[in-house]
Design an enzyme around this catalytic site. Structure first.
Site, PDB file in Angstrom:
ATOM      1  N   HIS A 235       5.820   9.277  19.314  1.00  0.00           N
ATOM      2  CA  HIS A 235       6.319  10.659  19.282  1.00  0.00           C
ATOM      3  C   HIS A 235       6.643  10.853  17.783  1.00  0.00           C
ATOM      4  O   HIS A 235       6.215  11.819  17.379  1.00  0.00           O
ATOM      5  CB  HIS A 235       7.495  10.623  20.142  1.00  0.00           C
ATOM      6  CG  HIS A 235       8.444  11.809  19.800  1.00  0.00           C
ATOM      7  ND1 HIS A 235       8.033  13.203  19.944  1.00  0.00           N
ATOM      8  CD2 HIS A 235       9.645  11.829  19.450  1.00  0.00           C
ATOM      9  CE1 HIS A 235       8.850  13.967  19.556  1.00  0.00           C
ATOM     10  NE2 HIS A 235       9.964  13.402  19.156  1.00  0.00           N
TER      11      HIS A 235
ATOM     12  N   HIS B  26      13.351  10.846  12.561  1.00  0.00           N
ATOM     13  CA  HIS B  26      14.265  11.977  12.914  1.00  0.00           C
ATOM     14  C   HIS B  26      15.184  11.399  14.271  1.00  0.00           C
ATOM     15  O   HIS B  26      16.146  12.190  14.573  1.00  0.00           O
ATOM     16  CB  HIS B  26      13.485  13.152  13.455  1.00  0.00           C
ATOM     17  CG  HIS B  26      12.746  13.194  14.635  1.00  0.00           C
ATOM     18  ND1 HIS B  26      11.379  12.364  14.706  1.00  0.00           N
ATOM     19  CD2 HIS B  26      12.979  13.619  15.869  1.00  0.00           C
ATOM     20  CE1 HIS B  26      10.929  12.589  15.930  1.00  0.00           C
ATOM     21  NE2 HIS B  26      11.892  13.396  16.753  1.00  0.00           N
TER      22      HIS B  26
ATOM     23  N   GLU C  43      20.113   9.209  16.070  1.00  0.00           N
ATOM     24  CA  GLU C  43      20.653   9.569  17.647  1.00  0.00           C
ATOM     25  C   GLU C  43      20.303   8.747  18.695  1.00  0.00           C
ATOM     26  O   GLU C  43      21.100   8.287  19.535  1.00  0.00           O
ATOM     27  CB  GLU C  43      19.769  11.011  17.907  1.00  0.00           C
ATOM     28  CG  GLU C  43      20.166  11.567  18.966  1.00  0.00           C
ATOM     29  CD  GLU C  43      19.448  12.867  19.270  1.00  0.00           C
ATOM     30  OE1 GLU C  43      19.138  13.081  20.479  1.00  0.00           O
ATOM     31  OE2 GLU C  43      19.373  13.720  18.245  1.00  0.00           O
ATOM     32  N   ASP C  44      19.017   8.111  18.559  1.00  0.00           N
ATOM     33  CA  ASP C  44      18.817   7.000  19.994  1.00  0.00           C
ATOM     34  C   ASP C  44      18.852   5.486  19.530  1.00  0.00           C
ATOM     35  O   ASP C  44      18.765   4.650  20.726  1.00  0.00           O
ATOM     36  CB  ASP C  44      17.052   7.046  20.181  1.00  0.00           C
ATOM     37  CG  ASP C  44      16.883   8.778  20.632  1.00  0.00           C
ATOM     38  OD1 ASP C  44      17.780   9.340  20.793  1.00  0.00           O
ATOM     39  OD2 ASP C  44      15.746   9.091  20.512  1.00  0.00           O
TER      40      ASP C  44
ATOM     41  N   ASP D 271       8.646  18.572  16.364  1.00  0.00           N
ATOM     42  CA  ASP D 271       9.495  17.754  17.299  1.00  0.00           C
ATOM     43  C   ASP D 271       9.326  18.329  18.526  1.00  0.00           C
ATOM     44  O   ASP D 271       8.886  17.759  19.761  1.00  0.00           O
ATOM     45  CB  ASP D 271      11.052  17.439  17.145  1.00  0.00           C
ATOM     46  CG  ASP D 271      11.633  16.892  18.000  1.00  0.00           C
ATOM     47  OD1 ASP D 271      11.189  15.619  18.625  1.00  0.00           O
ATOM     48  OD2 ASP D 271      12.628  17.273  18.200  1.00  0.00           O
TER      49      ASP D 271
ATOM     50  N   ASP E 235      -7.636  43.459  21.954  1.00  0.00           N
ATOM     51  CA  ASP E 235      -7.817  42.634  20.899  1.00  0.00           C
ATOM     52  C   ASP E 235      -8.002  41.093  21.581  1.00  0.00           C
ATOM     53  O   ASP E 235      -7.388  40.083  20.962  1.00  0.00           O
ATOM     54  CB  ASP E 235      -6.613  42.636  20.133  1.00  0.00           C
ATOM     55  CG  ASP E 235      -5.253  42.433  20.885  1.00  0.00           C
ATOM     56  OD1 ASP E 235      -5.133  42.388  21.959  1.00  0.00           O
ATOM     57  OD2 ASP E 235      -3.913  42.103  20.165  1.00  0.00           O
TER      58      ASP E 235
END
Length: 726
Positions: free
Chosen positions: A57, A81, A85-86, A148, A268
């Site tokens: 990821h 990133h 947090e994890d 993300d 279009d």
């Protein structure tokens, strides 16, 4: 059209490094290798819902960021990133290993951790608030966040259905509009198509099948058109390259639903982009002229975004052409730099000067994002996300309309003349009573189209309707309408409170000279009373009891308790009317509107002094006045209208029409165009005649407005007679 991102499951570190070296050939790759190794170690035992190692990821996110040619710090932050947090990694460690700038980006992408004893909605709002504030400081945060979200949407199939729906809805409501707002068209289109797939799966499958069939029909024509376009450009020695695309699925779906059309009416569906290699706008116009010479074009679908760019920086010429019977296609013409901005949005503005953005903070979209955040960040956490959704329209200006003098006004798709009026000036919006679009009078809820010329009609007595909140698109219009009504309601309460206090003081024969606002304020400190208006307001709101106020003014009342007069229904109905009437030679007297004739501003009026109701105001042609003049002429007083107040009067307008289908709609449309509020309407057929009888109870501001209404109604085909009920 544009580069398709690699499948995240097969992205390698070398792919990311190679992509970065394409635009930074002299850069060292050591830091990217270090970031990859660090993230791999931190997520070592974690797996995705697909069963793949979690590191796929952040690698996919890093590749998307590199594909948009962002700087080294952004790609490193993409790798990292989710680390804070994890995992149990502190932000300080990120700063120590990769520097302060990377740490700031990672912090902006990290959810708030220590939130306890709050609801899930409040937690989501708090996290989103933090993200938006980080975006306002550094737009790279938004680009990484969109990358993300894009990778998460690509792997949404591995999530349970209820999470698929929740994540897809959030993405469609918030992240796709944000991508659109900053001009990142590729990401926005893919996000929308993925959301479409999960939110409306049956419609998605059906449209995919229809689009595939239509593609087959267009296949042979596509090559014909391409070759002809190329030859035209070569003959005119216009250096360019040509791309083609099929309109993305969700855009087709939205157009079909909104305009209630079929796929064949999506003109279009097939589009060609002529990207001119010279940075010369005149070449764009030259190319467009040649194309119009060789094909029939649809005049109402010609758009010039070169001289009037969209708020997100998008520039291009658009035209819709007819190749053969039933074969329509769109052509977009732009220079290479314009194409880069159209595809990459704010990422295309990136300047590599010590890793800083040199131009974004001076753009319209930066100011728009900052203003939206400033406007809503004072709200409670649980309201933040809801308020941001409401204000998203301010970030997505898709159409440009013109004032009669040619000044361009940018507005979101679906905006109305009311949005336009408030975009010009608050007072223009507040006084708006009608609008002309391209010279034709239209209802105020009409959706404006790109290139419309809009003229707003105003009246000094005009005022915003709460009904406008049902159709306005911009937060400015919405907030100004609400603000006007808050102030209007406050003034109403002030008038009510004034009447109540005056009634009470007259009843107990208390001189008005004894009213000491400072003394009363000292007794009710929690309300911070500074003026008599404040006191009137709190009395009407029943925050401060009238009885206690009277006892403060006249302490003897405590010894002789009497029933305090309350605001009767009759007085309440007359409050608005009283503000419009001046009684010559008399002050501080109650004024009421005579119900027998219901006078309105502009009527010739006279006042009649009653024993218990003060002065009632009649029209001079009222049938009751003739009788009273004979019996009690001494009770008549001269009264006149005060025109500096914005007050409406309830009256009934009766209409006889032919009994034909659609007549009620035609009648109500007149009221809507004139911005006259309908309070009630009834209708019935007339026995023995092929006619209908309608009664409209409406709010009218003046006799002039009423006469205008009656004349408009009389001009309708099928209307037999119109009159004001006496």
């Amino acid at each position: 059209m544009g580069e398709k991102e690699k499948n995240p499951s097969i992205i390698r570190l070398d792919d990311i490094i190679d992509k970065f070296l394409e635009y930074h050939p002299d850069a060292k790759e050591d830091i990217l290798i270090k970031a990859f190794a660090y993230a791999s170690k931190k997520h070592e035992f974690a797996k995705r819902k697909s069963g793949l190692p979690y590191i796929v990821h952040p690698m996919a996110v890093a590749y998307i960021v590199a594909s948009h040619r962002l700087d080294l710090e952004s790609i490193v932050a993409a790798f990292l990133h989710d680390v804070v947090e994890d995992t149990d990694t502190p932000l300080e460690e990120i700063e120590e290993e990769f520097g302060k700038e990377v740490a700031k980006l990672v912090d902006g992408l990290t959810k708030v951790s220590a939130i306890e004893n709050v609801s899930k909605e409040e937690k989501e709002s708090a996290n989103f608030r933090k993200l938006l504030i980080s975006i306002a400081k550094d737009p790279r945060v938004l680009i990484i966040k969109l990358a993300d979200r894009l990778d998460n949407m690509r792997s949404l199939e591995y999530m349970p259905p209820h999470k698929q729906q929740r994540i897809a809805k959030e993405t469609l409501d918030i992240y796709a509009p944000l991508a659109h707002a900053i001009g990142m068209g590729r990401i926005k289109n893919e996000l929308e198509d993925l959301c479409f797939k999960y939110l409306w799966p049956d419609d998605y499958k059906q449209l995919v099948q229809q689009v595939e069939e239509k593609k087959k029909t267009y296949e042979k024509y596509k090559d014909e058109i391409y070759k002809k376009l190329l030859k035209i450009m070569e003959d005119k020695e216009i250096k360019c390259y040509i791309q083609h695309r099929i309109k993305h699925l969700y855009s087709i779906y939205r157009k079909i639903k909104k305009q209630n059309i079929t796929l064949n009416e999506v003109y279009d569906f097939l589009a060609f982009r002529i990207i001119i290699k010279e940075e010369d706008i005149s070449k764009c116009y030259e190319a467009m002229g040649e194309i119009h010479t060789n094909w029939t074009h649809m005049p109402n679908r010609w758009r010039d975004f070169l001289t009037r760019p969209k708020q997100n920086g998008y520039q291009s010429l658009h035209t819709t052409l007819i190749h053969k019977k039933g074969i329509y296609f769109e052509v977009q013409i732009r220079t290479e730099s314009m194409h880069k901005i159209a595809e990459e949005g704010i990422a295309a503005h990136w300047q590599y000067k010590h890793g800083k953005v040199a131009s974004f903070e001076h753009t319209e979209i930066y100011n728009a994002i900052s203003n939206v955040i400033l406007r809503i960040q004072e709200n409670a956490d649980k309201k933040f996300l809801e308020n941001f959704r409401e204000n998203l329209g301010d970030l997505t200006h898709d159409i440009t309309v013109l004032t009669p003098k040619g000044k361009p006004i940018s507005l979101p798709e679906g905006a109305t003349p009311v949005d336009f009026a408030y975009a010009i000036h608050t007072e223009v919006g507040n006084k708006c009573v009608g609008a002309k679009v391209d010279g034709v009078l239209v209802p105020l809820n009409t959706e404006l189209k790109d290139g419309n010329i809009v003229e707003i009609q105003t009246m000094s007595s005009g005022k915003p309707s709460l009904d406008w909140l049902k159709f306005v698109k911009t937060s400015k219009a919405r907030n100004k309408i609400k603000a006007w009504h808050r102030e209007y309601e406050r003034q109403e309460k002030i008038e009510e409170g004034k009447i109540l206090l005056e009634q009470g003081m007259r009843k107990f024969k208390i001189p008005f000279t004894k009213l000491d606002i400072e003394e009363i304020a000292s007794k009710f400190k929690s309300y911070k009373i500074k003026t008599t208006d404040d006191l009137y307001y709190y009395i009407a709101k029943k925050n401060i009891p009238l009885k206690k106020v009277l006892e403060i003014i006249e302490p003897d009342l405590k010894k002789k308790p009497k029933k305090i007069v309350s605001l009767t229904k009759k007085v309440s109905e007359d409050l608005k009317f009283e503000k419009r009437i001046k009684v010559k030679g008399v002050n501080n007297v109650l004024v009421a509107r005579a119900k027998c004739c219901n006078p309105i501003l502009g009527d010739d009026i006279v006042g009649y002094l009653t024993k218990t109701k003060g002065i009632t105001v009649h029209r001079r042609d009222c049938k009751n006045i003739a009788k009273l003049l004979k019996t009690t002429p001494e009770k008549f007083l001269e009264v006149e209208w005060l025109e500096d107040r914005e007050i409406s009067f309830l009256i009934t307008v009766e209409i006889i029409t032919e009994n034909i289908t659609g007549m009620l709609a035609k009648l109500t449309n007149v009221f809507e165009i004139l911005n006259i509020s309908i309070q009630n309407v009834t209708g019935s057929t007339i026995k023995g005649k092929d006619q209908a009888h309608f009664k409209f109870m409406v709010s009218i501001s003046s006799r002039k407005q009423l006469e205008n209404l009656i004349n408009r109604l009389k001009s309708l085909k099928g209307v037999i007679s119109v009159w004001r009920k006496r």
